[in-house]
Design an enzyme around this catalytic site. Structure first.
Site, mmCIF file in Angstrom:
data_model
loop_
_atom_site.group_PDB
_atom_site.id
_atom_site.type_symbol
_atom_site.label_atom_id
_atom_site.label_comp_id
_atom_site.label_asym_id
_atom_site.label_seq_id
_atom_site.Cartn_x
_atom_site.Cartn_y
_atom_site.Cartn_z
ATOM 1 N N ARG A 167 45.622 46.821 34.493
ATOM 2 C CA ARG A 167 47.061 46.457 34.029
ATOM 3 C C ARG A 167 47.709 47.081 32.494
ATOM 4 N NH1 ARG A 167 45.714 40.438 32.667
ATOM 5 N NH2 ARG A 167 45.239 40.749 30.248
ATOM 6 N N ASP A 175 33.446 46.902 28.704
ATOM 7 C CA ASP A 175 34.138 46.502 27.774
ATOM 8 C C ASP A 175 34.276 46.786 26.622
ATOM 9 O OD1 ASP A 175 34.255 44.603 25.710
ATOM 10 O OD2 ASP A 175 32.852 43.256 26.404
ATOM 11 N N VAL A 176 35.259 46.964 25.918
ATOM 12 C CA VAL A 176 35.482 48.518 24.898
ATOM 13 C C VAL A 176 33.930 47.669 23.605
ATOM 14 C CG1 VAL A 176 37.242 49.015 25.381
ATOM 15 C CG2 VAL A 176 37.188 47.344 24.014
ATOM 16 N N ASN A 236 42.703 52.924 24.913
ATOM 17 C CA ASN A 236 44.326 51.558 25.066
ATOM 18 C C ASN A 236 44.070 50.486 24.833
ATOM 19 O OD1 ASN A 236 47.641 50.754 26.911
ATOM 20 N ND2 ASN A 236 45.622 49.738 27.886
ATOM 21 N N TYR A 290 45.860 41.073 13.925
ATOM 22 C CA TYR A 290 46.156 42.992 14.924
ATOM 23 C C TYR A 290 46.608 43.945 14.294
ATOM 24 C CZ TYR A 290 49.006 44.621 18.801
ATOM 25 O OH TYR A 290 49.960 45.777 19.568
ATOM 26 N N LYS A 323 45.409 47.582 14.369
ATOM 27 C CA LYS A 323 46.380 48.803 14.014
ATOM 28 C C LYS A 323 46.154 49.789 13.114
ATOM 29 C CE LYS A 323 46.678 47.871 18.631
ATOM 30 N NZ LYS A 323 45.692 48.126 19.580
#
Length: 256
Positions: free
Chosen positions: A16, A58-59, A85, A148, A152
């Site tokens: 998605r 599951d990354v 992603n 987060y 990143k």
């Protein structure tokens, strides 16, 4: 001819949002696409719709990565590209963030990206591509998203190191840095079956109208087009770079 004819690309978090749009666009541009996610029903349905392969991934689990890459090779005989992603977002002030929550974000965003590069790079065809999804918060701070933002920022470092190490094989590694994008991550109402998607998108546009110079939130299709650019030969002399796609948000603050 499509821009990705003859290429095989694995997209994580492909069920998605941005990943879905990347999978759709890459398939339309001629690639064989491996849709990888933990959302098995959605991912399998998308793969069937667009003529792709779905794999559970599951990354944050190294075994899952080996299985996913092996499935791509078994199905198509090769792997030419990877789009890292998949990611999660949690809101909390730094001093209020439990260690378990911080580590959960690290495991998916940072470790997931690391494992993707580590597992895919050895089997990527020479001249292949890796696109890592970082964030606006990889190049600027933002309150309440410390875990987060930390992951990143780390993804940019991983991107640059991977670009240097893989350059002798012609493998290019770049990072996308999206601002706010109209997906379930920034707009959870999209997950409500009773919500009107058009109305929720308009509401999100209104929220960002004063923050973003272009006056609206980004669309996942727009990020997908950047992923296509970085995966195709259109970016053949670009590696190790972050690409901000944020409607001008990072440009500064307007007082008029």
């Amino acid at each position: 001819m499509g821009k990705l004819d003859g290429r095989v690309v694995l997209v994580t978090g492909g069920a998605r949002g941005q990943g879905e749009q990347e999978a759709r666009l890459f398939r339309a541009e001629g690639a064989e696409v491996v849709v990888a996610d933990v959302l098995d029903d959605q991912g399998a349905a998308l793969a069937e719709e667009i003529g792709a392969l779905y794999v559970h991934l599951d990354v944050g689990r190294e075994d899952d990565w080996h299985s996913a890459v092996r499935a791509a090779q078994d199905a198509y005989g090769r792997l030419d590209g990877l789009v890292n992603n998949a990611g999660i977002l949690r809101f909390n002030a730094l001093v209020d963030t439990p260690l378990d929550e911080f580590m959960q974000v690290v495991q998916v965003n940072q470790v997931g990206c690391f494992l993707g590069v580590k597992t895919a790079a050895p089997v990527l065809a020479d001249g292949g591509t890796i696109v890592n999804t970082a964030s606006y918060t990889a190049v600027a701070g933002m309150a309440a998203v410390g875990s987060y933002a930390a992951t990143k920022h780390a993804i940019l470092g991983l991107t640059r190191v991977a670009a240097l190490e893989l350059a002798p094989r012609g493998i290019r590694v770049n990072a996308m840095c999206p601002g706010a994008v109209d997906t379930a991550m920034s707009n959870p109402s999209l997950l409500d079956p009773d919500a009107d998607p058009e109305e929720t998108s308009k509401a999100l546009d209104g929220l960002y109208r004063k923050l973003v110079p272009l006056g609206r939130v980004g669309r996942p299709e727009e990020v997908a087009r950047l992923a296509l650019f970085l995966t195709s030969d259109d970016s053949s002399y670009i590696t190790g770079q972050p690409f901000v796609i944020d409607g001008g948000w990072l440009a500064g603050v307007s007082i008029i």
